[in-house]
Scaffold this active site. Sequence first.
Site, mmCIF file in Angstrom:
data_model
loop_
_atom_site.group_PDB
_atom_site.id
_atom_site.type_symbol
_atom_site.label_atom_id
_atom_site.label_comp_id
_atom_site.label_asym_id
_atom_site.label_seq_id
_atom_site.Cartn_x
_atom_site.Cartn_y
_atom_site.Cartn_z
ATOM 1 N N CYS A 85 0.755 -1.370 0.072
ATOM 2 C CA CYS A 85 -0.052 -0.127 0.121
ATOM 3 C C CYS A 85 0.897 1.316 0.076
ATOM 4 O O CYS A 85 1.445 1.532 -0.934
ATOM 5 C CB CYS A 85 -1.092 0.067 1.151
ATOM 6 S SG CYS A 85 -2.394 1.093 0.850
ATOM 7 N N HIS A 176 -3.532 -4.835 1.716
ATOM 8 C CA HIS A 176 -2.705 -4.912 2.738
ATOM 9 C C HIS A 176 -2.673 -6.457 3.222
ATOM 10 O O HIS A 176 -3.744 -7.143 3.992
ATOM 11 C CB HIS A 176 -3.510 -4.260 3.901
ATOM 12 C CG HIS A 176 -3.261 -2.985 4.108
ATOM 13 N ND1 HIS A 176 -2.147 -2.271 4.890
ATOM 14 C CD2 HIS A 176 -3.898 -1.800 3.233
ATOM 15 C CE1 HIS A 176 -2.320 -0.915 4.698
ATOM 16 N NE2 HIS A 176 -3.349 -0.663 3.808
ATOM 17 N N GLU A 178 -0.998 -8.119 5.412
ATOM 18 C CA GLU A 178 -0.987 -8.400 6.919
ATOM 19 C C GLU A 178 -2.249 -8.521 7.735
ATOM 20 O O GLU A 178 -2.190 -8.833 8.918
ATOM 21 C CB GLU A 178 0.081 -7.208 7.311
ATOM 22 C CG GLU A 178 -0.333 -6.002 7.669
ATOM 23 C CD GLU A 178 -0.692 -5.144 6.382
ATOM 24 O OE1 GLU A 178 -0.561 -5.832 5.377
ATOM 25 O OE2 GLU A 178 -0.900 -3.912 6.516
HETATM 26 N N1 GLN Z 1 -3.380 6.296 0.519
HETATM 27 C C1 GLN Z 1 -2.440 6.290 1.278
HETATM 28 C C2 GLN Z 1 -1.172 7.024 0.916
HETATM 29 O O1 GLN Z 1 -1.282 7.922 -0.097
HETATM 30 C C3 GLN Z 1 -2.031 4.893 1.479
HETATM 31 C C4 GLN Z 1 -3.158 4.099 2.140
HETATM 32 C C5 GLN Z 1 -2.475 2.596 2.957
HETATM 33 O O2 GLN Z 1 -1.390 2.591 3.075
HETATM 34 N N2 GLN Z 1 -3.521 1.999 3.363
HETATM 35 O O3 GLN Z 1 -0.151 6.850 1.507
#
Ligand code: GLN
Length: 198
Positions: A85, A176, A178
């Site tokens: 992410c 994610h 995890e």
């Molecule tokens: N949208 C977030 C960002 O731009 C990332 C979101 C996340 O890691 N769950 O950093």
Amino acid sequence: MLRAGVVAVQGDVSEHAAAIRRAGAAHDEEVDVTKIRQSGSVADCDVLLLPGGESTAISRLLAREGIDTEIKNHVEAGKPVLATCAGLIVASRDANDDRVETLDLLDATVNRNAFGRQVDSFEAPLDVTSFDEPFPAVFIRAPVIDEVGDGVEVLAEWDGRPVAVRDGPIVGTAFHPELTADSRIHDLAFFEERAVEV
Ligand code: GLN
């Protein structure tokens, strides 16, 4: 004993530590987890996790602490990284956002919060290359991977877009892995192909 570093400047850390320990246990491999908040300990790690959180904050803190260069050296040495992410955003070549100083480790361009514009978070059963059963993928304000370079392998797609990719030693996911009890993504990144000799 596998030495894993979880980059812990910001974002979800303990879930990743638990997931890599679970994946290691399935291979009778003990995992020693170090939380990385300042420079000096990355070089001791066999593998690294770059968790989700807020990519603007993470990239700023990595640069401030000098951890950014250490992560680049780790990848140059061919050692595995799992970037999830916001971690994927930070690891990418370009994030379409000047506030994020990307590390340019993964040959992909991403768009922050692109899935999140339609729906903030969702869970989806994801077909991942080499998995027999779908992976329960949790997306939270997830980035979209716009373009990947020739050397990048797409491991999974959602809605016609890559959401899990591998570029040499790095596996990146928009979701994610995890956050569920399923540790197959950690397995794939660190254990399955014996990507690392320990
Ligand atoms: N949208 C977030 C960002 O731009 C990332 C979101 C996340 O890691 N769950 O950093």
